[in-house]
Design an enzyme around this catalytic site. Sequence first.
Site, PDB file in Angstrom:
ATOM      1  N   ASP A  38       1.035  -1.423  -0.095  1.00 41.88           N
ATOM      2  CA  ASP A  38      -0.017  -0.073   0.092  1.00 41.88           C
ATOM      3  C   ASP A  38       0.901   1.197  -0.034  1.00 41.88           C
ATOM      4  O   ASP A  38       1.468   1.285   0.376  1.00 41.88           O
ATOM      5  CB  ASP A  38      -0.881   0.290   1.067  1.00 41.88           C
ATOM      6  CG  ASP A  38      -2.102  -0.907   1.453  1.00 41.88           C
ATOM      7  OD1 ASP A  38      -2.171  -1.750   0.320  1.00 41.88           O
ATOM      8  OD2 ASP A  38      -2.359  -1.431   2.169  1.00 41.88           O
ATOM      9  N   ASP A  80      -7.380   0.481   8.443  1.00 44.31           N
ATOM     10  CA  ASP A  80      -6.249   1.071   9.066  1.00 44.31           C
ATOM     11  C   ASP A  80      -6.718   3.194   9.511  1.00 44.31           C
ATOM     12  O   ASP A  80      -7.544   3.122   9.324  1.00 44.31           O
ATOM     13  CB  ASP A  80      -5.102   1.064   7.858  1.00 44.31           C
ATOM     14  CG  ASP A  80      -5.649   1.713   6.703  1.00 44.31           C
ATOM     15  OD1 ASP A  80      -6.238   2.475   6.477  1.00 44.31           O
ATOM     16  OD2 ASP A  80      -5.526   1.593   5.250  1.00 44.31           O
ATOM     17  N   ARG A 171      -3.857  -5.270   7.041  1.00 45.18           N
ATOM     18  CA  ARG A 171      -4.861  -4.867   7.996  1.00 45.18           C
ATOM     19  C   ARG A 171      -6.484  -5.842   8.286  1.00 45.18           C
ATOM     20  O   ARG A 171      -6.934  -5.360   9.424  1.00 45.18           O
ATOM     21  CB  ARG A 171      -5.205  -4.262   6.875  1.00 45.18           C
ATOM     22  CG  ARG A 171      -4.446  -3.171   6.608  1.00 45.18           C
ATOM     23  CD  ARG A 171      -4.834  -1.911   5.428  1.00 45.18           C
ATOM     24  NE  ARG A 171      -5.330  -2.630   3.902  1.00 45.18           N
ATOM     25  CZ  ARG A 171      -5.677  -2.687   2.755  1.00 45.18           C
ATOM     26  NH1 ARG A 171      -6.673  -1.855   3.801  1.00 45.18           N
ATOM     27  NH2 ARG A 171      -5.492  -3.051   1.719  1.00 45.18           N
TER      28      ARG A 171
END
Length: 287
Positions: A38, A80, A171
């Site tokens: 990410d 997140d 996550r």
Amino acid sequence: MDGVINIFKQKGETSFKCVSRVRKALNVKKAGHTGTLDPEAEGVLPICVGRATKLVDHIMGKEKTYVAGFELGLVSDTLDAFGEVTATYAVIPPEDEVKKTFAKHIGKTLQTPPMYSALKKDGVRLYELARNGIEIEREAREIEITSIELLSFDGRKGSVRVDCGKGTYIRSLIDDVGRELSCGAIMTSLMRERTGPFSLENSVTVEVLADEPEKHLIPMEEVLSEYDSLIIPEGFRKLLVNGVKIRDTRVTGMAKAGTYRVYSEEGVFLGLGERLEDFFYLKLNLV
């Protein structure tokens, strides 16, 4: 130019952008990363260039190590700290319960991928659907976590180190743990420390790579050095390269069952070969 660059992806940059910068630094057309990180995550991102792009799936299948920060008492739409908080909880369980709940996820389990992910549905990235307020049903997939270590916990925030296989979303792991604890949890940071043999210690930033690009190029044979080597008789080279499974004892009798780095008699590296029962074939053709 063929090989792998062990890039350290920095926060704020996409994995795709890293590949583009490596391609430019090395002046190559073919390049691909071995597992998306990410934009707000950082760490090891091996990038294959040239013929080594055929190694992408092989490297992606290797075990990975992550260190993730987390905070209990919160739930967010992206799972997140970079999304919108959708729920908060005041009661937080003690450290011992947190540690036990994480430990329950060691082994093979089913995990549902998050909507904010690079997975595709009918050619569209899930995060693109999520940004448009669309949520679709995702099928749970089997993942394997071999180790989880609670590194720190201050009563609300903490960090964990996770060793896991392909397709594991940290996550989602943290979100699952928060739900099981009935208090919610979000991931606050993510560092990928290792992908197979590639670690933080031997990684390099794109900026450093640009100064001496060839110095940091890891040859394909070195990437696959965990396997024994095998020289194939010249008469079988063309057959193997063309995908033929060979049952001739002049080949099958040379090796026991397993995976090998395969070379021609001239020393040309052909790829990864597999001996299965009574036949031999190239499972990964790198020629």
